[in-house]
Design a protein around this motif. Structure first.
Motif, PDB file in Angstrom:
ATOM      1  N   SER A   1       0.852  -1.192   0.000  1.00 51.41           N
ATOM      2  CA  SER A   1       0.000   0.000   0.000  1.00 51.41           C
ATOM      3  C   SER A   1       0.885   1.238   0.000  1.00 51.41           C
ATOM      4  O   SER A   1       1.858   1.301   0.742  1.00 51.41           O
ATOM      5  CB  SER A   1      -0.872  -0.010   1.262  1.00 51.41           C
TER       6      SER A   1
ATOM      7  N   CYS B   1      -6.974   2.247   2.861  1.00 51.89           N
ATOM      8  CA  CYS B   1      -5.988   1.263   2.422  1.00 51.89           C
ATOM      9  C   CYS B   1      -4.799   1.249   3.354  1.00 51.89           C
ATOM     10  O   CYS B   1      -4.322   0.188   3.776  1.00 51.89           O
ATOM     11  CB  CYS B   1      -5.571   1.566   0.982  1.00 51.89           C
TER      12      CYS B   1
ATOM     13  N   THR C   1     -11.238   4.006  -1.762  1.00 48.56           N
ATOM     14  CA  THR C   1      -9.836   4.412  -1.877  1.00 48.56           C
ATOM     15  C   THR C   1      -9.557   5.172  -3.176  1.00 48.56           C
ATOM     16  O   THR C   1     -10.406   5.241  -4.061  1.00 48.56           O
ATOM     17  CB  THR C   1      -8.920   3.172  -1.825  1.00 48.56           C
TER      18      THR C   1
ATOM     19  N   GLY D   1      -6.715  -0.797  -3.046  1.00 49.24           N
ATOM     20  CA  GLY D   1      -7.585  -1.069  -1.899  1.00 49.24           C
ATOM     21  C   GLY D   1      -8.546  -2.213  -2.209  1.00 49.24           C
ATOM     22  O   GLY D   1      -8.716  -3.144  -1.406  1.00 49.24           O
TER      23      GLY D   1
END
Ligand SMILES: Cc1cc2nc3c(=O)[nH]c(=O)nc-3n(C[C@H](O)[C@H](O)[C@H](O)COP(=O)(O)O)c2cc1C
Ligand code: SF4
Ligand code: SF4
Ligand code: FES
Lengths: 336, 452
Positions: free
Chosen positions: B353, B360, B398, B403
């Protein structure tokens, strides 16, 4: 000769307004005002390209536009989504929006300690407000929060990385206000960190403004830390003769003592004028300032407690009718 | 036998080099395309029905037709060779063994898009491939297919190879562009889309390696012939990288009419499951697409055989279907533990991420930690519901699809294999030492020793 630009009509929670093309949903909502304005933790109007990250301003677009009335499939970030003509948006009136926002608040609290009783930002923290407003005081996580090696970023600013929500406002502010790029985000994901270039102190003339833009207690003023809880101080609009900035600031006073100096902010807590480090950190003597009058503080804020005492008369108090009007109106409202 | 378009010459010794490639008819598509107009090429790609091979399956011709064409502003073609999705390794195969088909496709595509500069953005871990590509680019230039005034047509084209530093998120097209510009690989907010403001604010098309390579056979055999291969909106051939519990892992070119069963069990492809084990589940499109249990993988909810194509794999939505994705086909036999597997994936997404957006950044590590807890036998029943809720709150909220990519595998694992999660919680001691596949699958409700 001026050609008239066709404005876009937008309805938010049933209230309609007209805005210039290119306006974001959030700015349109601010035009309407009141409870239809989505909260914003990362968007900050004076900062170019801010917004889009925190997702607290998510709203439901129930009608895309007059020409394409389809609803948008997902919630959108109102701070970075442009208005279309005929758009209909649901903020308070949408369960989906409220649910999404609650979710984001809970996510923000996964790693943000709720130590408001000891945090210097208590009373001025947007996350604290967001939690209260959405009835989210805790997260369902019982895992250890992330921790960081403390980092010294200079004599003026204290970085508490474990409270940072990575909104990037301070980074954008530093990029915008200083010539050199000395401040940024390292690493990825939840191990990302705000840091300086090789532990360099943040010492630019205007760098103190990163404190004001930080929505939480991750960046605080070292010259004022723990001097007082914010609701025990009285904010005064004041000016000084400054060669570097406009010299328009707010003095947070305790009796005759200036506990802290900040920039002036509008109702959305956005800075009106950046102030220089000297005004913020060095000018703590009342004789260096001309006081305009008490600052208007919204009644819902914890800072409005203990207000207003008359400012110290022995100093140059301007006859500021606007400030007076505001404080009279405030007094009337409390009396009711 | 399936029809081979991309890999038809892959077995030929030295096909990596220009001369051998040329002898097999290489670069004839460039010669043909440069005699066409750019609009004709775009039309041909549209008519071929080619869909993007990077994961989302968006029609390539349509994407090309969105490219803005303001006067005096350069346009760019960017080839996405970041290929970091676990289970996907088909682009690597193409670039390593058939670099010229990519270069050839890029010349044609650049011409069609009016781009004079094209980039290959390649993942850092493919450390040896940039040299292969650069050598091929040099050969193409030496033979007049790159550089100024290609084949005397007045068309100029340069190709540059850019290595990424090894971040999955740099495969997301806007993060890729940021990285290519020398910045931190954070996805951009859309709009504006790259077709309007992409690389250095100029109109840009980002396409997958396989997508661009597929332009070559489209020009060679013609759009109509290409569209005849496959079925429905899944035209042409697709590269599938197969891995997991199969006898013959590798990269296969399929036409999209074959069944999943044939793909797993026939000798032409995966060659079945080692040691005669039973099929438990599949992830057919790279780790981000939902996992399906064997019964739903082999047959759709209507009892029809599931085919290896976009429509059939997604039949029934996520409740009973999955996605073609990038074609990273992973097979899990009966010994595998879905909880452990999902935990491994969750760890990957949490690590990758970029950290820009809240759901996220905070949600992916949270999912991983819950999964780790359940997997090690320390979970509670409520944790399954919590996990479900967390994934649901990430999905759709997101900036970029990472995400969603992190949420879907978790959702599908709970949806289809809830009993395995419950087993871990109900059998904490067993869960600490064994995985569900080895301990629980044969006997889903183990009887506590004291009761025997
Ligand atoms: C997190 C993430 C990673 C991605 N990685 C890749 C990749 O490695 N290669 C790729 O071609 N597309 C990848 N994509 C998809 C690209 O964003 C984009 O859709 C694709 O390159 C478009 O090419 P196509 O139209 O030819 O499929 C990724 C998307 C996301 C959200
Ligand atoms: S330190 Fe404050 S302003 Fe900077 S990214 Fe963190 S929360 Fe935002
Ligand atoms: S979804 Fe994840 S990877 Fe994508 S922008 Fe947000 S934090 Fe970054
Ligand atoms: S304020 Fe809009 S996403 Fe942060």
């Amino acid at each position: 000769m001026s050609t008239e630009i066709k404005k876009f009509k937008i309805t938010i929670d049933g209230q309609t307004t007209e805005v210039m093309p290119g306006t974001s949903i959030l700015e349109a909502a601010r035009q309407i005002g009141g409870k239809s304005v989505p909260p914003a933790m990362c968007y900050y109007k004076p900062l170019e390209s801010s917004g889009g990250r925190c997702r607290t301003c998510l709203v439901e677009v129930s009608k895309g536009s007059e020409s394409d009335p389809r609803p948008m499939p997902k919630l959108v970030a109102s701070c970075r989504t442009g208005v279309m003509d005929g758009m209909e948006v649901k903020n308070l009136t949408s369960e989906k929006t409220q649910e999404g926002r609650k979710a984001v608040t809970e996510f923000l609290l996964v790693n943000h300690p709720l130590d408001c009783p000891i945090c210097d930002q208590a009373g001025e923290c947007h996350l604290q407000d967001l939690g209260y407003e959405h009835g989210v005081q805790a997260t369902r996580t019982d895992f250890e929060r992330r921790t960081f090696e403390p980092e010294d970023i200079g004599p003026y600013i204290k970085l508490h990385m474990n409270r940072c929500i990575l909104c990037a406002r301070c980074v954008l502010a530093a990029n915008q206000l200083t010539e050199e790029r000395e401040h940024g985000i390292l690493f990825r994901g939840d191990h990302a960190e705000i840091s300086t270039y090789l532990n360099k102190a943040l010492d630019n003339d205007f760098i103190g403004n990163v404190i004001d833009v930080c929505p939480v207690g991750a960046l605080t003023d070292r010259t004022a830390r723990f001097a007082s809880r914010v609701w025990f101080t009285k904010p005064m609009n004041a000016t000084c003769n400054c060669g570097k900035c406009a010299g328009k600031a707010v003095l947070w006073m305790k009796g005759d003592e200036i506990v802290r100096v900040t920039a002036r902010k509008d109702q959305y807590d956005e800075v009106e004028d950046w102030i220089c480090n000297e005004c913020r950190f060095e000018r703590k003597d009342l004789s260096q300032w001309t006081i305009e009058g008490p600052r208007h503080i919204s009644r819902h804020s914890v800072i409005s407690l203990n207000h207003y005492q008359k400012p110290a008369d022995e100093h140059t108090l301007l006859n500021n009718s606007h400030a007076k009007e505001i404080s009279t109106a405030d007094d009337q409202r409390t009396e009711k | 036998m399936s029809k081979k378009l991309l890999l038809k010459d892959a077995h030929i010794e030295g096909i990596r080099y220009f001369d051998t490639y040329r002898k097999q008819g290489g670069y004839e598509a460039v010669e043909k395309a440069l005699k066409m107009s750019s609009e004709e090429i775009v039309e041909a790609v549209k008519a071929s029905g080619l869909r993007g091979r990077g994961g989302a399956g968006f029609p390539t011709g349509l994407k090309w037709s969105f490219l803005a064409k303001p006067e005096g502003v350069p346009r760019y073609l960017v080839v996405n060779a970041d290929e970091s999705e676990p289970g996907t390794f088909k682009d690597r195969y193409l670039m390593e063994f058939l670099p010229h088909i990519l270069i050839e496709g890029m010349i044609i595509s650049s011409f069609a898009l009016g781009a004079n500069t094209a980039y290959i953005y390649i993942r850092g871990e493919y450390s040896w491939i940039p040299d292969i590509l650069e050598e091929a680019i040099e050969e193409a230039r030496n033979n007049g297919f790159l550089g100024k005034n290609i084949l005397g047509t007045g068309f100029d084209c340069e190709i540059y190879v850019q290595r990424g530093a090894g971040a999955y998120i740099c495969g997301e097209e806007t993060a890729l562009l940021e990285s290519l510009e020398g910045k931190r690989g954070n996805p951009r907010l859309k709009p504006p889309f790259p077709a309007v403001k992409g690389l250095w604010e100029s109109p840009t098309v980002v396409n997958n390696v396989e997508t661009i390579a597929a332009v070559v056979p489209i020009i060679n055999i013609g759009a109509a012939e290409y569209a005849k291969i496959g079925v429905g909106k899944s035209t042409g051939t697709k590269l599938i990288s197969a891995c997991g519990n199969i006898n013959k892992p590798g990269v296969y070119e399929i036409d999209m009419t074959i069944t999943v069963e044939e793909f797993i069990y026939s000798d032409e492809y995966c060659g079945g499951i080692p040691n005669g084990k039973k099929l438990k589940a599949c992830i057919p499109g790279g780790s981000s697409v939902p996992i399906l249990p064997a019964n739903l993988m082999l047959k759709t909810i209507n009892g029809e055989p599931r085919l290896m194509n976009y429509e059939s794999l997604s039949d029934g939505g996520f409740a009973t279907g999955t996605m073609m994705g990038s074609g990273g086909f992973e097979v899990l036999d009966e010994d595998q533990c879905i909880v452990e597997h999902t935990m491994t994936l969750a760890r990957f997404y949490a690590h990758e991420s970029c950290g820009q957006c809240t759901p996220c950044r905070e949600g992916t590590p949270w999912m991983y930690k819950i999964l780790k807890k359940i997997n090690s036998g320390e979970g509670r029943m409520e944790d399954i519901d919590l996990l479900w809720d967390v994934q649901r709150k990430i999905e759709g909220n997101t900036i970029c699809p990472l995400g969603d990519a992190a949420a879907w595998p978790v959702a599908a694992a709970i949806r289809h294999f809830r009993d395995e999660f419950e087993w871990h919680i109900n059998n904490p001691e067993l869960a600490q030492t064994q995985n569900y596949g080895l301990a629980g699958y044969a006997d889903p409700i183990p009887v506590p020793a004291a009761n025997i």
